[in-house]
Write a protein that holds these residues in place. Structure first.
Motif, PDB file in Angstrom:
ATOM      1  N   LEU A   1      73.078   2.885  -6.937  1.00  0.00           N
ATOM      2  CA  LEU A   1      72.897   2.582  -5.523  1.00  0.00           C
ATOM      3  C   LEU A   1      71.813   3.518  -5.039  1.00  0.00           C
ATOM      4  CD1 LEU A   1      74.164   0.950  -3.089  1.00  0.00           C
ATOM      5  CD2 LEU A   1      75.390   3.042  -2.568  1.00  0.00           C
ATOM      6  N   ASN A   2      70.683   2.976  -4.675  1.00  0.00           N
ATOM      7  CA  ASN A   2      69.552   3.760  -4.208  1.00  0.00           C
ATOM      8  C   ASN A   2      68.914   2.988  -3.060  1.00  0.00           C
ATOM      9  OD1 ASN A   2      67.412   5.464  -3.829  1.00  0.00           O
ATOM     10  ND2 ASN A   2      66.466   5.096  -5.815  1.00  0.00           N
TER      11      ASN A   2
ATOM     12  N   TYR B   1      69.434   7.328   0.028  1.00  0.00           N
ATOM     13  CA  TYR B   1      70.754   7.702  -0.468  1.00  0.00           C
ATOM     14  C   TYR B   1      70.910   7.143  -1.871  1.00  0.00           C
ATOM     15  CZ  TYR B   1      72.387   9.240   4.092  1.00  0.00           C
ATOM     16  OH  TYR B   1      72.554   9.920   5.257  1.00  0.00           O
ATOM     17  N   ARG B   2      71.347   8.004  -2.772  1.00  0.00           N
ATOM     18  CA  ARG B   2      71.685   7.571  -4.131  1.00  0.00           C
ATOM     19  C   ARG B   2      73.113   7.990  -4.400  1.00  0.00           C
ATOM     20  NH1 ARG B   2      66.816   9.932  -7.623  1.00  0.00           N
ATOM     21  NH2 ARG B   2      68.083  11.737  -7.158  1.00  0.00           N
TER      22      ARG B   2
ATOM     23  N   VAL C   1      76.747  -0.541   3.538  1.00  0.00           N
ATOM     24  CA  VAL C   1      75.560  -1.198   2.990  1.00  0.00           C
ATOM     25  C   VAL C   1      75.434  -2.582   3.615  1.00  0.00           C
ATOM     26  CG1 VAL C   1      74.400  -2.014   0.912  1.00  0.00           C
ATOM     27  CG2 VAL C   1      75.811   0.057   0.822  1.00  0.00           C
ATOM     28  N   ASN C   2      74.414  -2.752   4.447  1.00  0.00           N
ATOM     29  CA  ASN C   2      74.174  -4.054   5.038  1.00  0.00           C
ATOM     30  C   ASN C   2      73.297  -4.865   4.091  1.00  0.00           C
ATOM     31  OD1 ASN C   2      72.245  -5.913   6.713  1.00  0.00           O
ATOM     32  ND2 ASN C   2      74.187  -5.751   7.803  1.00  0.00           N
TER      33      ASN C   2
ATOM     34  N   LEU D   1      70.357  -0.121   4.096  1.00  0.00           N
ATOM     35  CA  LEU D   1      69.805  -1.472   4.105  1.00  0.00           C
ATOM     36  C   LEU D   1      69.555  -1.953   2.678  1.00  0.00           C
ATOM     37  CD1 LEU D   1      67.288  -0.956   7.036  1.00  0.00           C
ATOM     38  CD2 LEU D   1      69.527  -2.087   7.141  1.00  0.00           C
ATOM     39  N   ASP D   2      70.062  -3.132   2.381  1.00  0.00           N
ATOM     40  CA  ASP D   2      69.874  -3.786   1.080  1.00  0.00           C
ATOM     41  C   ASP D   2      69.184  -5.126   1.341  1.00  0.00           C
ATOM     42  OD1 ASP D   2      70.053  -4.511  -1.606  1.00  0.00           O
ATOM     43  OD2 ASP D   2      72.189  -4.995  -1.521  1.00  0.00           O
TER      44      ASP D   2
END
Length: 176
Positions: A44-45, A54-55, A100-101, A124-125
């Protein structure tokens, strides 16, 4: 009256499950599934609304709740206050919530997060890369990751995150 064929169930069953989840028929009241097989959380980055990266790998040593959500999902919006209360209750602990959007524009997400008074990072994704890596099919979908970076629990659908049952599970993970 037409009888259902076997192939009809390929469409009917997922639709019914989605309806139940969206209506809060599953997961409401604190349902959280323990992962049968414990394995390392997917990568997750992502950047938050302010552009800070954020990782999940940087959060080893902390228990992390990763919540995948969208602004158009009523159950996602309904569960957000319980996430905010959980974050406040666990503010002194080794615990982090990451919201996580998935696939929405920054302005809309920012406006909703401000309206809800979200107190934790909203990531944000935009291309659904994290959502795909975490195999998210339904919103909200949430995952509890232990301090070693392993997936321990998941929830498909809304949860009362500040319920006694859930806070007990989170506290147990923090203590491990």
């Amino acid at each position: 009256m037409r009888l259902l064929k076997r192939s009809d169930f390929l469409y009917l069953v997922p639709a019914l499950i989605l309806l139940l989840v969206s209506a809060g028929g599953l997961a409401r009241g604190g349902w959280l599934e323990t992962m049968e097989t414990v394995h390392t959380a997917p990568a997750l980055n992502l950047k938050d609304l302010d552009g800070v990266s954020y990782r999940i790998s940087d959060l080893k040593g902390k228990t992390v709740l990763v919540n995948f959500w969208t602004t158009w999902c009523p159950p996602c919006i309904e569960e957000m206050p319980s996430l905010i209360r959980l974050a406040a209750e666990m503010s002194q602990e080794e615990f982090v919530i990451l919201a996580v959007n998935v696939e929405e524009n920054k302005r809309r997400v920012s406006n909703i997060a401000k309206r809800l008074n979200v107190t934790f990072p909203v990531l944000l994704d935009p291309k659904r890369e994290a959502g795909n890596a975490w195999k998210v099919k339904v919103f909200p979908s949430s995952f509890l990751v232990d301090a070693q970076g392993r997936l321990r629990h998941k929830a498909i659908g809304p949860v009362e995150w500040d319920s006694d049952e859930i806070t007990s599970i989170v506290n147990q993970l923090i203590q491990e």
